[in-house]
Scaffold this motif. Structure first.
Motif, PDB file in Angstrom:
ATOM      1  N   TYR A  81      20.565 -23.168-104.108  1.00 17.50           N
ATOM      2  CA  TYR A  81      20.940 -21.776-104.349  1.00 17.50           C
ATOM      3  C   TYR A  81      19.857 -21.044-105.140  1.00 17.50           C
ATOM      4  O   TYR A  81      19.607 -19.864-104.921  1.00 17.50           O
ATOM      5  N   ARG A  82      19.232 -21.745-106.063  1.00 20.60           N
ATOM      6  CA  ARG A  82      18.265 -21.084-106.955  1.00 20.60           C
ATOM      7  C   ARG A  82      16.904 -20.883-106.284  1.00 20.60           C
ATOM      8  O   ARG A  82      16.005 -20.306-106.878  1.00 20.60           O
TER       9      ARG A  82
ATOM     10  N   ILE B  38      16.850 -19.207-103.475  1.00 21.85           N
ATOM     11  CA  ILE B  38      17.058 -17.923-102.808  1.00 21.85           C
ATOM     12  C   ILE B  38      16.467 -16.817-103.680  1.00 21.85           C
ATOM     13  O   ILE B  38      16.595 -16.840-104.898  1.00 21.85           O
ATOM     14  N   SER B  39      15.802 -15.861-103.062  1.00 23.24           N
ATOM     15  CA  SER B  39      15.066 -14.838-103.810  1.00 23.24           C
ATOM     16  C   SER B  39      15.336 -13.462-103.192  1.00 23.24           C
ATOM     17  O   SER B  39      15.332 -13.328-101.974  1.00 23.24           O
ATOM     18  N   PRO B  40      15.590 -12.453-104.023  1.00 26.60           N
ATOM     19  CA  PRO B  40      15.994 -11.156-103.467  1.00 26.60           C
ATOM     20  C   PRO B  40      14.817 -10.357-102.893  1.00 26.60           C
ATOM     21  O   PRO B  40      13.652 -10.674-103.148  1.00 26.60           O
ATOM     22  N   ASP B  41      15.138  -9.317-102.153  1.00 19.75           N
ATOM     23  CA  ASP B  41      14.128  -8.398-101.628  1.00 19.75           C
ATOM     24  C   ASP B  41      13.704  -7.413-102.716  1.00 19.75           C
ATOM     25  O   ASP B  41      14.543  -6.811-103.378  1.00 19.75           O
ATOM     26  N   LEU B  42      12.382  -7.235-102.850  1.00 22.94           N
ATOM     27  CA  LEU B  42      11.834  -6.260-103.804  1.00 22.94           C
ATOM     28  C   LEU B  42      11.674  -4.894-103.149  1.00 22.94           C
ATOM     29  O   LEU B  42      11.162  -3.960-103.769  1.00 22.94           O
TER      30      LEU B  42
ATOM     31  N   HIS C  70      17.822 -18.377-113.916  1.00 16.41           N
ATOM     32  CA  HIS C  70      16.984 -19.569-114.064  1.00 16.41           C
ATOM     33  C   HIS C  70      15.516 -19.173-114.131  1.00 16.41           C
ATOM     34  O   HIS C  70      15.105 -18.123-113.619  1.00 16.41           O
TER      35      HIS C  70
ATOM     36  N   HIS D 209      23.931 -17.714-108.251  1.00 18.30           N
ATOM     37  CA  HIS D 209      23.208 -18.428-109.311  1.00 18.30           C
ATOM     38  C   HIS D 209      22.133 -17.500-109.872  1.00 18.30           C
ATOM     39  O   HIS D 209      21.331 -16.959-109.117  1.00 18.30           O
TER      40      HIS D 209
ATOM     41  N   ILE E 250      14.427  -1.511-108.972  1.00 17.65           N
ATOM     42  CA  ILE E 250      12.985  -1.723-109.122  1.00 17.65           C
ATOM     43  C   ILE E 250      12.287  -0.403-108.853  1.00 17.65           C
ATOM     44  O   ILE E 250      12.343   0.118-107.742  1.00 17.65           O
TER      45      ILE E 250
ATOM     46  N   GLY F   2       9.601 -12.508-103.809  1.00 14.64           N
ATOM     47  CA  GLY F   2       9.015 -13.462-104.756  1.00 14.64           C
ATOM     48  C   GLY F   2       7.821 -12.876-105.485  1.00 14.64           C
ATOM     49  O   GLY F   2       7.932 -11.865-106.177  1.00 14.64           O
ATOM     50  N   GLN F   3       6.659 -13.518-105.344  1.00 18.16           N
ATOM     51  CA  GLN F   3       5.449 -13.005-105.972  1.00 18.16           C
ATOM     52  C   GLN F   3       4.688 -12.044-105.062  1.00 18.16           C
ATOM     53  O   GLN F   3       3.571 -11.638-105.390  1.00 18.16           O
TER      54      GLN F   3
ATOM     55  N   ALA G 170      13.993 -25.271-110.322  1.00 19.92           N
ATOM     56  CA  ALA G 170      14.602 -24.240-111.147  1.00 19.92           C
ATOM     57  C   ALA G 170      15.216 -24.909-112.368  1.00 19.92           C
ATOM     58  O   ALA G 170      15.649 -26.068-112.303  1.00 19.92           O
TER      59      ALA G 170
ATOM     60  N   GLY H 186       9.352 -12.649-110.571  1.00 18.38           N
ATOM     61  CA  GLY H 186       8.692 -13.446-109.533  1.00 18.38           C
ATOM     62  C   GLY H 186       9.678 -14.329-108.785  1.00 18.38           C
ATOM     63  O   GLY H 186      10.621 -13.849-108.170  1.00 18.38           O
ATOM     64  N   GLN H 187       9.464 -15.646-108.840  1.00 19.22           N
ATOM     65  CA  GLN H 187      10.382 -16.583-108.194  1.00 19.22           C
ATOM     66  C   GLN H 187      11.504 -17.038-109.122  1.00 19.22           C
ATOM     67  O   GLN H 187      12.277 -17.922-108.768  1.00 19.22           O
TER      68      GLN H 187
ATOM     69  N   ARG I 261       8.882 -21.448-101.705  1.00 16.00           N
ATOM     70  CA  ARG I 261       9.745 -22.553-102.131  1.00 16.00           C
ATOM     71  C   ARG I 261      10.306 -23.358-100.954  1.00 16.00           C
ATOM     72  O   ARG I 261      10.535 -24.567-101.077  1.00 16.00           O
TER      73      ARG I 261
ATOM     74  N   THR J 132      11.213 -17.847-100.209  1.00 15.70           N
ATOM     75  CA  THR J 132       9.801 -17.682-100.575  1.00 15.70           C
ATOM     76  C   THR J 132       9.069 -18.958-100.151  1.00 15.70           C
ATOM     77  O   THR J 132       9.629 -19.808 -99.442  1.00 15.70           O
TER      78      THR J 132
ATOM     79  N   VAL K   9       8.144 -28.256-107.641  1.00 17.11           N
ATOM     80  CA  VAL K   9       8.738 -27.047-108.191  1.00 17.11           C
ATOM     81  C   VAL K   9      10.232 -27.273-108.362  1.00 17.11           C
ATOM     82  O   VAL K   9      10.856 -28.028-107.600  1.00 17.11           O
TER      83      VAL K   9
ATOM     84  N   SER L 112       4.065  -7.997-111.363  1.00 15.62           N
ATOM     85  CA  SER L 112       5.310  -8.296-110.651  1.00 15.62           C
ATOM     86  C   SER L 112       6.477  -7.616-111.365  1.00 15.62           C
ATOM     87  O   SER L 112       6.555  -7.648-112.593  1.00 15.62           O
TER      88      SER L 112
ATOM     89  N   ARG M  74      17.463 -13.754-110.268  1.00 19.71           N
ATOM     90  CA  ARG M  74      17.875 -12.405-110.626  1.00 19.71           C
ATOM     91  C   ARG M  74      18.915 -12.467-111.754  1.00 19.71           C
ATOM     92  O   ARG M  74      19.339 -13.551-112.146  1.00 19.71           O
TER      93      ARG M  74
END
Lengths: 336, 336
Positions: free
Chosen positions: A155-156, A158-162, B47, B44, B117, A106-107, B19, B106-107, A74, A72, B17, B159, B110
């Motif tokens: 690692y934190r 990293i954000s999944p696909d929505l 968080h 991970h 979703i 993410g958002q 986590a 959001g960010q 991030r 994201t 920013v 979200s 998971r």
């Protein structure tokens, strides 16, 4: 949070966030607030979410930062080891900064279909693909802090696909962003590299592109498309576009950076070998752009003496040096 | 983006920013980078992701903003009609500001389980629940801009959940945040209201709580728990905690705000009636806190002449008035 001690304050004229692009799905029927069902209701989908900051006396062209796969905004913010990222580094240099969470990340908005988020442990795989470590072994002299909290933070982010990744949805949203903000410079990373070229073809408000380690989506004019290239990580295919569209990319300066640990000949490790054909194809892409009168360049960082960079040069330990390199290029191109 | 014309610049000492909190799941076996499978890899999870900004000459106690159901840090940023939100309003007043994306939103990270979703159109339902509109009809004299782009932006700040909502996971992450940053003031909204009390029981670094429209999770000492309360939207149940835990909430000042359009007697519309028992239970909660020597207060905004507020007073058209009210309370309590 002590890394800014002794640094000058950042003076902002404005900051904020907005959604841009996207669509709306609407259930059939009519909504009855006294008996609420799905009927007649809407769901807003597929937008990007944009955080922006405008410094006082901002330079004319803003920088628009687009993250890569599994990431994201991030990517461009605080580094995993707690230093300032490109967002704040370039804000201090006087640029307005726009950070993207692309659609379905993410958002950003969700997509039009129900989707599943896996919880599959896969972080060591990605650490290899990002040329940070091979299993438990960090790459030799890698410019990535080896403290455990750094990996934890990395690692934190990293954000999944929505929802399913859709290049058309993504490039439409980012094109809508440039419609809204006007002229600007697009900075992409990895998975957004190829999407960045497609977006610049769609929108002439993009006045330059800086891309870090583009991973796919290299465009070529129909009839000049190179053959697929193999690596230990799979096949890389180029993307044909019309000659008219390709020529749009010859109207703006483009620079491409790749980091260290990319082999010249096939390596059995997927994590390094994945990038070998990408660097080769990036050079072909640049040659083709320049053949038609464009202004594109590939900088392989070890080739200019900058060693140890991972797939994330913008947050590596030498990210100020990497930022200054980009700043120098913007200067050279009169974009500062 | 012209709403700040004529306003003084914001001077930041630092921003970034990180986590905080969460856990790690690890697949059995050993990871082989030459043949990568799930074996031995980590994920991970759980968080919170925290964006912070520190102004120059910051006041001693930072403000920590926690969003509600279906929301992210966006709740506290730019309003749907493009004005400054509480993030920037309180930064201008000299407070350090921390914005939360809670775990699984959001960010934020998971969860440990694969999750789905949905893409179910449901926005008009929520517009009712938020007391902005009943179907196509805005609430009378509502302090919400009626332009179509405002609704577009408002819907796009919703979200989805990246995993099951888990109060224990959430309150542990926010408690870990207060472990990291030390003393501060927690500001909650709606779904985070009840979680805020639980977090303050866990962590004495929380020195005050401001909450907007808490929606559930009102805690009471065992043996003093009120009966469940009914509304047209369902049943509201109080949450028993030990007397020892409850008494921790008597050590810090607490203020609770509710907006307009909350009926005194049962209304058939779920969107307004949902909040009737919540306001009643908030008053009982405050009475119980004060009976044991605490310092809590409910402010029903129409009762002090402030009318037209929705479930989101922090972004309503009068949000500067709402912010000044909170600022005055912080002043009165010596927290400024």
């Amino acid at each position: 949070m002590a890394q800014t001690e002794g640094k000058k304050p950042i003076s902002l004229q404005d900051q904020g966030v907005f959604a841009v692009g996207g669509g709306i799905i609407k259930a059939e029927g009519e909504y009855d607030p006294n008996n609420p069902k799905k009927d007649g209701q809407t769901l807003h989908i597929d937008h990007a979410t944009i955080h922006y900051q405008i410094p006082i006396n901002a330079k004319k062209l803003p920088l628009v930062f687009w993250h890569g796969f599994g990431q994201t905004a991030r990517t461009w913010q605080t580094t995993a080891d707690g230093r300032e990222g490109f967002q704040t580094i370039f804000l201090r240099k006087g640029f307005s900064v726009y950070l993207i969470d692309q659609p379905r990340r993410g958002q950003g908005g969700r997509g039009p279909e129900e989707t599943s988020i896996p919880a599959t442990p896969n972080e060591q795989y990605w650490l290899g693909m990002f040329r940070i470590a091979k299993g438990d072994e960090f790459m030799p002299n890698v410019k990535f802090d080896k403290g455990p909290e750094t990996l934890n933070q990395f690692y934190r982010q990293i954000s999944p696909d929505l929802g399913a990744i859709d290049f058309e949805v993504n490039t439409n949203a980012i094109s809508a962003l440039f419609d809204k903000i006007g002229d600007g410079i697009l900075i992409t990373h990895s998975h957004s590299g190829g999407q960045g070229w497609t977006t610049a073809i769609k929108n002439s408000n993009i006045k330059a592109i800086v891309t870090y380690e583009p991973g796919s989506g290299f465009v070529f004019p129909e009839g000049e498309v190179p053959d697929p290239m193999e690596s230990s990580a799979g096949t890389l295919e180029a993307v044909p576009v019309s000659k008219i569209d390709f020529l749009k990319l010859t109207k703006i300066p483009i620079i491409i950076y790749y980091g260290d640990f990319i082999p010249e000949t096939q390596d059995s490790f997927y994590g390094t070998d994945n990038w070998r054909p990408r660097l080769v194809m990036a050079k072909l892409f640049v040659e083709t752009i320049n053949k038609y009168g464009g202004d594109a360049k590939v900088v392989h960082l070890p080739g200019i003496g900058i060693k140890g960079n991972t797939h994330f040069p913008m947050s590596d330990l030498n990210n100020i040096e990497i930022a200054n390199l980009m700043y120098g290029w913007l200067n050279d191109k009169g974009l500062n």
